[in-house]
Design a protein around this motif. Structure first.
Motif, short mmCIF file in Angstrom:
data_model
loop_
_atom_site.label_atom_id
_atom_site.label_comp_id
_atom_site.label_asym_id
_atom_site.label_seq_id
_atom_site.Cartn_x
_atom_site.Cartn_y
_atom_site.Cartn_z
N CYS A 1 99.61 57.10 71.65
CA CYS A 1 98.42 57.06 70.82
C CYS A 1 98.55 58.21 69.82
N GLY A 2 97.80 58.12 68.76
CA GLY A 2 97.87 59.19 67.78
C GLY A 2 96.89 59.00 66.64
N VAL A 3 96.86 60.01 65.81
CA VAL A 3 95.97 60.01 64.66
C VAL A 3 96.73 60.55 63.46
N THR A 4 96.47 59.98 62.31
CA THR A 4 97.00 60.48 61.05
C THR A 4 95.83 61.03 60.27
N MET A 5 95.96 62.28 59.82
CA MET A 5 94.87 62.95 59.12
C MET A 5 95.30 63.32 57.71
N SER A 6 94.37 63.25 56.79
CA SER A 6 94.62 63.77 55.45
C SER A 6 94.78 65.28 55.56
N ASP A 7 95.77 65.82 54.88
CA ASP A 7 96.02 67.26 54.95
C ASP A 7 94.82 68.01 54.38
N SER A 8 94.27 68.89 55.20
CA SER A 8 93.12 69.71 54.81
C SER A 8 93.09 70.93 55.71
N VAL A 9 92.20 71.86 55.42
CA VAL A 9 92.06 73.05 56.28
C VAL A 9 91.72 72.62 57.70
N GLU A 10 90.78 71.70 57.82
CA GLU A 10 90.36 71.24 59.15
C GLU A 10 91.49 70.51 59.87
N ALA A 11 92.20 69.62 59.15
CA ALA A 11 93.29 68.87 59.77
C ALA A 11 94.40 69.80 60.23
N ARG A 12 94.70 70.82 59.44
CA ARG A 12 95.74 71.78 59.84
C ARG A 12 95.32 72.54 61.09
N ALA A 13 94.06 72.90 61.18
CA ALA A 13 93.58 73.61 62.38
C ALA A 13 93.67 72.71 63.60
N ILE A 14 93.29 71.45 63.45
CA ILE A 14 93.38 70.50 64.55
C ILE A 14 94.84 70.35 64.98
N ALA A 15 95.73 70.20 64.01
CA ALA A 15 97.16 70.03 64.30
C ALA A 15 97.73 71.27 64.97
N GLU A 16 97.42 72.44 64.46
CA GLU A 16 97.94 73.68 65.05
C GLU A 16 97.41 73.86 66.48
N TYR A 17 96.16 73.52 66.68
CA TYR A 17 95.58 73.63 68.02
C TYR A 17 96.27 72.66 68.98
N LYS A 18 96.43 71.40 68.57
CA LYS A 18 97.04 70.39 69.44
C LYS A 18 98.54 70.65 69.62
N ASP A 19 99.18 71.31 68.66
CA ASP A 19 100.61 71.59 68.75
C ASP A 19 100.93 72.57 69.88
N GLN A 20 99.92 73.25 70.40
CA GLN A 20 100.12 74.15 71.55
C GLN A 20 100.42 73.36 72.82
N ASP A 21 100.07 72.09 72.85
CA ASP A 21 100.30 71.23 74.00
C ASP A 21 101.73 70.69 73.91
N PRO A 22 102.57 70.96 74.90
CA PRO A 22 103.96 70.50 74.84
C PRO A 22 104.12 68.98 74.86
N ASP A 23 103.09 68.26 75.26
CA ASP A 23 103.15 66.80 75.30
C ASP A 23 102.70 66.15 74.00
N VAL A 24 102.37 66.97 73.01
CA VAL A 24 101.89 66.47 71.73
C VAL A 24 102.95 66.74 70.66
N THR A 25 103.16 65.76 69.78
CA THR A 25 104.08 65.92 68.66
C THR A 25 103.27 65.95 67.38
N VAL A 26 103.45 66.99 66.59
CA VAL A 26 102.77 67.12 65.30
C VAL A 26 103.82 67.01 64.21
#
Length: 123
Positions: free
Chosen positions: A30-55
Motif C-alpha cells: 500500500c502507499g500514497v503519492t503526495m505533491s511535494d510540499s513542506v507538509e509532504a516532506r515532513a510526512i515522508a521524513e517521519y515515515k522514512d524512520q520506519d525500516p519497513d517503509v520506502t520513501v
C-alpha cells in the motif's frame, strides 16, 4: 537505432497468461503519492524512520510505500513538523493512494494492503 536496440524492443517482458497463477498477482503493498510540499516532506521524513517503509522523492512528488499497512498519526506528524497536521491537510497533500484508506478518527489514517485486515474498520 542499432540492431541490438531494435531487437531488444521486440522482446516481451510480460508473461503469457498460461504462465501466470492468481496467487502470483496478489500484493499486500500500500502507499500514497503526495505533491511535494513542506507538509509532504515532513510526512515522508517521519515515515522514512520506519525500516519497513520506502520513501521515493520525484521532482514534484513523494511516494511512501509499505507492506501490509501504513499508519499515519496526525499528532505524531504534527510534533515532527512543528505545527498542526490535520487529516484534512494530509488528504489535500495526497495526490493518490493505492490500497484501502480508512480514516479511523481525526488523528489516524491507515492504508491497508490487505482487504481482510481493513474489514474490521468498516463493519
Amino acid at each position: 537505432m542499432s540492431t541490438v536496440a531494435r531487437d531488444a524492443t521486440r522482446q516481451n517482458i510480460f508473461k503469457d497468461m498460461k504462465h501466470i497463477k492468481f496467487e502470483d498477482t496478489i500484493s499486500h503493498q500500500c502507499g500514497v503519492t503526495m505533491s511535494d510540499s513542506v507538509e509532504a516532506r515532513a510526512i515522508a521524513e517521519y515515515k522514512d524512520q520506519d525500516p519497513d517503509v520506502t520513501v521515493t522523492y520525484q521532482p514534484a512528488l513523494i511516494r511512501i510505500d509499505g507492506e501490509g499497512q501504513l499508519v499515519f498519526k496526525m499528532s505524531e506528524i504534527s510534533e515532527f513538523l512543528g505545527k498542526e497536521m490535520t487529516a484534512e491537510t494530509f488528504e489535500v497533500n495526497s495526490s493518490t493512494h493505492y490500497g484501502r484508506m480508512v480514516r479511523v478518527d481525526d488523528d489516524t489514517i491507515i492504508l491497508f494492503g490487505d482487504m481482510e485486515a481493513m474489514r474490521s474498520y468498516i463493519e
